[in-house]
Design a protein around this motif. Sequence first.
Motif, PDB file in Angstrom:
ATOM      1  N   VAL A 128      -7.867 -26.836  -1.767  1.00 28.81           N
ATOM      2  CA  VAL A 128      -7.112 -28.032  -1.401  1.00 28.81           C
ATOM      3  C   VAL A 128      -8.158 -28.878  -0.565  1.00 28.81           C
ATOM      4  N   HIS A 129      -9.166 -28.429   0.109  1.00 33.95           N
ATOM      5  CA  HIS A 129     -10.064 -29.325   0.628  1.00 33.95           C
ATOM      6  C   HIS A 129     -11.031 -29.690  -0.531  1.00 33.95           C
ATOM      7  N   ALA A 134     -12.644 -34.733  -3.293  1.00 35.98           N
ATOM      8  CA  ALA A 134     -12.569 -35.542  -4.635  1.00 35.98           C
ATOM      9  C   ALA A 134     -11.838 -36.814  -4.496  1.00 35.98           C
ATOM     10  N   GLY A 135     -10.737 -36.717  -3.735  1.00 39.01           N
ATOM     11  CA  GLY A 135      -9.733 -37.918  -3.783  1.00 39.01           C
ATOM     12  C   GLY A 135     -10.366 -38.919  -2.858  1.00 39.01           C
ATOM     13  N   GLY A 229     -19.518 -41.938 -12.966  1.00 39.96           N
ATOM     14  CA  GLY A 229     -18.501 -40.669 -12.407  1.00 39.96           C
ATOM     15  C   GLY A 229     -18.904 -39.894 -11.299  1.00 39.96           C
ATOM     16  N   LEU A 230     -18.129 -39.036 -10.833  1.00 42.09           N
ATOM     17  CA  LEU A 230     -18.209 -38.208  -9.534  1.00 42.09           C
ATOM     18  C   LEU A 230     -18.515 -36.852 -10.055  1.00 42.09           C
ATOM     19  N   LEU A 231     -19.692 -36.195  -9.356  1.00 37.07           N
ATOM     20  CA  LEU A 231     -19.921 -34.690  -9.519  1.00 37.07           C
ATOM     21  C   LEU A 231     -19.518 -34.199  -8.112  1.00 37.07           C
ATOM     22  N   ARG A 270     -22.409 -40.327  -8.986  1.00 36.46           N
ATOM     23  CA  ARG A 270     -22.043 -40.034  -7.594  1.00 36.46           C
ATOM     24  C   ARG A 270     -22.083 -38.728  -7.543  1.00 36.46           C
ATOM     25  N   VAL A 271     -22.789 -38.203  -6.423  1.00 34.17           N
ATOM     26  CA  VAL A 271     -22.858 -36.555  -6.136  1.00 34.17           C
ATOM     27  C   VAL A 271     -22.249 -36.288  -4.735  1.00 34.17           C
ATOM     28  N   ALA A 272     -21.238 -35.517  -4.680  1.00 35.68           N
ATOM     29  CA  ALA A 272     -20.536 -35.141  -3.293  1.00 35.68           C
ATOM     30  C   ALA A 272     -20.353 -33.630  -3.089  1.00 35.68           C
ATOM     31  N   GLY A 273     -20.418 -33.392  -1.831  1.00 32.68           N
ATOM     32  CA  GLY A 273     -20.350 -31.914  -1.604  1.00 32.68           C
ATOM     33  C   GLY A 273     -18.892 -31.582  -0.911  1.00 32.68           C
ATOM     34  N   SER A 274     -18.349 -30.252  -1.328  1.00 36.29           N
ATOM     35  CA  SER A 274     -17.082 -29.509  -0.531  1.00 36.29           C
ATOM     36  C   SER A 274     -17.846 -28.422   0.106  1.00 36.29           C
ATOM     37  N   TYR A 275     -17.373 -28.045   1.273  1.00 37.55           N
ATOM     38  CA  TYR A 275     -17.825 -26.867   1.873  1.00 37.55           C
ATOM     39  C   TYR A 275     -16.765 -26.448   2.881  1.00 37.55           C
TER      40      TYR A 275
END
Length: 333
Positions: A128-129, A134-135, A229-231, A270-275
Amino acid sequence: MRVTLEEGRALLRSSPPPRPAGASSVLVDIELAGLCRSDLKEVAGARHGPSQFGHELVGRVRTSTVAGLTEGTRVVLDPNVRVDRGTGFADRMWAAGPPALLRQALQPVPDGLPARRLVFAEPLACAVHCLRVAGRRAGDLAGAAVTVLGAGTAGVLIAALARRAGARVTLGNRGHERVAAVRRTGVAGTDVHAFDRLPDRSADVVVAATSFVVPAVLDVARRILAPGGLLVLYGGTAPGDRHPGLDCDLDALRRSESVSALSWQGRPVRVAGSYGTAEEDFDAVVRLLSDREDPLAAEALVSAEVDLEGLVSLLSAAAPLPPGKVLVHPDPR
């Protein structure tokens, strides 16, 4: 009884779990636990950061000195909240620390749901996080082309949630055996393909959800990601991880949940992180698992069940684990 990790070895201890130091504490009777890939990384010495060994669990408060966590409260664990605790691979687990942190770490869940479903609460909260991240970075996911790389438990759950958010979802995996196994469960609810079958420049968003974000996975991501795009980096990284042509510290970016606009071999990305998770993620998971009309039946991912002694044997064996989720029962089976 409990399974501890000592000097890289899983050991079965028959003594009662020690109570951590601290004025406030909670003792939890464990109903069921799940074996996470991060547990395997810890056994192998390949995971970075504080230990989270034995963190996917559902249990019931036995004794407590914390208001709001009364005797009989059913709970799951958020391992990213820093409290002193024992392993969840046990019949009982102590947790101690400031009351506010204990209330965050031990999230209440409903009595009426089966433990086989609730044991997925923590990995689902992480999924979910990830979709929240991403959203925020890509805008509304409805109608977006989202490809998830990695068909382990995390990847399947992320793909399932992205589909529920209205995205056009594809799930990819390196090995064909895992692809076939995931198709049989039906949990992802979307197309599952080997990496080499994923079309070029087809994804608005790519989530790297493999156990480790290795160069081979990033090469696939670059190939399938549309320009601009987004990674999203979800899988494991190590301090200082970098990738040729991608000018950023992958581990720092993932753990800080920041985003960077970069040029990757001449293409804008674009590169983003999820933690980790947040408290609202667990609230969303309870709603998902309690939905009577369309519940997320994550328990279809279960591929094996063992007791604590069987877990030690499993972690000591050289053979790879079966694809899917392994559940750990505190009582002998």
